[in-house]
Scaffold this motif. Structure first.
Motif, short mmCIF file in Angstrom:
data_model
loop_
_atom_site.label_atom_id
_atom_site.label_comp_id
_atom_site.label_asym_id
_atom_site.label_seq_id
_atom_site.Cartn_x
_atom_site.Cartn_y
_atom_site.Cartn_z
N ILE A 247 8.78 -13.43 9.95
CA ILE A 247 9.90 -13.96 9.17
C ILE A 247 10.36 -12.92 8.16
CG2 ILE A 247 10.60 -15.76 7.52
CD1 ILE A 247 10.22 -16.82 10.34
N GLY A 248 9.42 -12.14 7.66
CA GLY A 248 9.80 -11.11 6.70
C GLY A 248 8.59 -10.48 6.04
N SER A 249 8.89 -9.81 4.94
CA SER A 249 7.84 -9.16 4.17
C SER A 249 8.09 -9.43 2.69
CB SER A 249 7.83 -7.65 4.42
OG SER A 249 9.03 -7.06 3.95
N PHE A 250 7.07 -9.18 1.90
CA PHE A 250 7.24 -9.29 0.45
C PHE A 250 6.56 -8.10 -0.21
CE2 PHE A 250 3.03 -11.10 0.86
CZ PHE A 250 2.37 -10.63 -0.27
N HIS A 251 7.04 -7.79 -1.39
CA HIS A 251 6.35 -6.83 -2.24
C HIS A 251 6.71 -7.14 -3.68
CE1 HIS A 251 10.17 -4.57 -1.96
NE2 HIS A 251 9.79 -3.95 -3.08
N SER A 252 5.90 -6.65 -4.57
CA SER A 252 6.12 -6.93 -5.99
C SER A 252 6.73 -5.71 -6.68
CB SER A 252 4.80 -7.31 -6.67
OG SER A 252 3.88 -6.24 -6.61
N HIS A 253 7.43 -6.00 -7.76
CA HIS A 253 7.91 -4.99 -8.69
C HIS A 253 7.24 -5.27 -10.02
CE1 HIS A 253 11.95 -3.84 -6.55
NE2 HIS A 253 10.89 -3.45 -5.88
N PRO A 254 6.17 -4.55 -10.33
CA PRO A 254 5.43 -4.82 -11.57
C PRO A 254 6.26 -4.66 -12.84
CG PRO A 254 4.11 -3.49 -10.10
CD PRO A 254 5.49 -3.56 -9.51
N ALA A 255 7.24 -3.76 -12.83
CA ALA A 255 7.99 -3.52 -14.06
C ALA A 255 9.49 -3.39 -13.81
CB ALA A 255 7.49 -2.24 -14.73
N ALA A 256 9.97 -4.01 -12.73
CA ALA A 256 11.40 -3.94 -12.40
C ALA A 256 11.88 -5.32 -11.95
CB ALA A 256 11.63 -2.91 -11.30
N ALA A 257 13.18 -5.45 -11.87
CA ALA A 257 13.82 -6.72 -11.49
C ALA A 257 13.55 -7.05 -10.03
CB ALA A 257 15.32 -6.63 -11.75
N ALA A 258 13.80 -8.30 -9.68
CA ALA A 258 13.64 -8.78 -8.31
C ALA A 258 14.87 -8.41 -7.49
CB ALA A 258 13.41 -10.28 -8.30
N MET A 259 15.03 -7.12 -7.31
CA MET A 259 16.15 -6.58 -6.53
C MET A 259 15.57 -5.53 -5.59
SD MET A 259 18.69 -8.25 -7.80
CE MET A 259 20.05 -7.42 -7.03
N LEU A 260 16.26 -5.31 -4.49
CA LEU A 260 15.83 -4.24 -3.59
C LEU A 260 16.24 -2.89 -4.17
CD1 LEU A 260 16.78 -5.80 -0.16
CD2 LEU A 260 14.49 -5.51 -1.08
N SER A 261 15.31 -1.99 -4.24
CA SER A 261 15.62 -0.64 -4.71
C SER A 261 16.34 0.11 -3.59
CB SER A 261 14.33 0.09 -5.09
OG SER A 261 13.56 0.35 -3.92
N GLU A 262 16.90 1.25 -3.93
CA GLU A 262 17.55 2.08 -2.91
C GLU A 262 16.53 2.49 -1.85
OE1 GLU A 262 20.82 2.64 -2.43
OE2 GLU A 262 21.04 1.22 -4.09
N GLU A 263 15.31 2.75 -2.27
CA GLU A 263 14.26 3.10 -1.30
C GLU A 263 13.93 1.92 -0.41
OE1 GLU A 263 9.79 4.96 -0.99
OE2 GLU A 263 10.71 4.79 -2.96
N ASP A 264 13.86 0.71 -1.00
CA ASP A 264 13.61 -0.49 -0.19
C ASP A 264 14.66 -0.63 0.90
OD1 ASP A 264 11.42 -1.22 -1.80
OD2 ASP A 264 12.63 -2.53 -3.07
N LYS A 265 15.92 -0.42 0.54
CA LYS A 265 17.01 -0.53 1.52
C LYS A 265 16.92 0.57 2.57
CE LYS A 265 20.03 -1.07 -1.94
NZ LYS A 265 21.33 -1.17 -2.63
N ARG A 266 16.62 1.78 2.12
CA ARG A 266 16.54 2.91 3.04
C ARG A 266 15.42 2.72 4.07
NH1 ARG A 266 13.48 7.23 2.99
NH2 ARG A 266 12.77 6.99 0.85
N LEU A 267 14.31 2.14 3.63
CA LEU A 267 13.15 1.96 4.52
C LEU A 267 13.22 0.70 5.38
CD1 LEU A 267 10.32 3.11 2.09
CD2 LEU A 267 11.33 4.40 3.99
N ALA A 268 14.20 -0.17 5.12
CA ALA A 268 14.33 -1.40 5.92
C ALA A 268 14.62 -1.03 7.38
CB ALA A 268 15.44 -2.27 5.36
N TYR A 269 13.87 -1.59 8.27
CA TYR A 269 14.00 -1.25 9.68
C TYR A 269 14.34 -2.43 10.57
CZ TYR A 269 9.46 -3.40 10.11
OH TYR A 269 8.44 -4.31 10.07
N ASP A 270 14.08 -3.65 10.12
CA ASP A 270 14.31 -4.84 10.93
C ASP A 270 15.37 -5.68 10.23
OD1 ASP A 270 14.25 -7.19 12.39
OD2 ASP A 270 12.08 -7.22 12.57
N PHE A 271 16.51 -5.81 10.87
CA PHE A 271 17.64 -6.50 10.27
C PHE A 271 17.66 -8.00 10.61
CE2 PHE A 271 18.89 -2.07 11.25
CZ PHE A 271 18.74 -1.60 9.95
N ASN A 272 16.57 -8.48 11.19
CA ASN A 272 16.46 -9.90 11.55
C ASN A 272 15.44 -10.64 10.70
OD1 ASN A 272 18.29 -9.81 13.85
ND2 ASN A 272 16.73 -8.51 14.78
N VAL A 273 14.95 -9.98 9.65
CA VAL A 273 13.93 -10.60 8.79
C VAL A 273 14.39 -10.57 7.34
CG1 VAL A 273 12.05 -9.95 10.36
CG2 VAL A 273 12.63 -8.46 8.43
#
Length: 141
Positions: free
Chosen positions: A77-103
């Motif tokens: 269904i998907g994945s999760f990760h935490s941001h210990p000191a940042a907002a609940a937004m996808l970082s540019e790196e998170d977007k760049r590393l995204a490989y599955d567009f169905n999750v």
């Protein structure tokens, strides 16, 4: 819409808090019914980077998790990760590393530990991000 049991949300929250100051990560499996996705099982993964601002899931743990999903009639269904000191937004790196567009990609912000924020996102093949609605369930899914 993404459905998650409240008790599973609290399991994710506790796992992420336990791994502070590092980012925590994991996979989410379940079933899809059209646009509705139901999280049935959480797979907590080791962050092999042991980093405060980056994560890499252990590949062997991922393989075991996906094998278990298939064995139990579920899908990723998907994945999760935490941001210990940042907002609940996808970082540019998170977007760049995204490989599955169905999750879904979930981010749990712990920058205000008393008020954690969990958000889920969809990413398309052009790296456009839209927020997915999370619905918390108090009983069985």
């Amino acid at each position: 819409m993404l459905y998650i049991k409240q008790k599973d949300y609290f399991k994710i929250l506790q796992y992420c808090i336990d791994l502070l100051p590092y980012e925590a990560c994991g996979l989410l499996s379940g079933i899809k019914n059209g646009e509705e996705k139901y999280i049935k099982k959480i797979y907590f993964m080791a962050n092999t980077d042991a980093s405060i601002n980056h994560f890499t899931m252990d590949i062997k743990e991922q393989f075991v998790a996906v094998k278990d999903m298939h064995k139990n009639g579920m899908q990723l269904i998907g994945s999760f990760h935490s941001h210990p000191a940042a907002a609940a937004m996808l970082s540019e790196e998170d977007k760049r590393l995204a490989y599955d567009f169905n999750v879904n990609y979930m981010v749990l912000s712990l920058m205000d530990i008393k008020h954690p924020v969990l958000k889920a996102f969809n990413i398309d093949k052009w790296k456009n991000v839209t927020e997915e609605t999370i619905c918390y369930i108090y009983g069985k899914l």
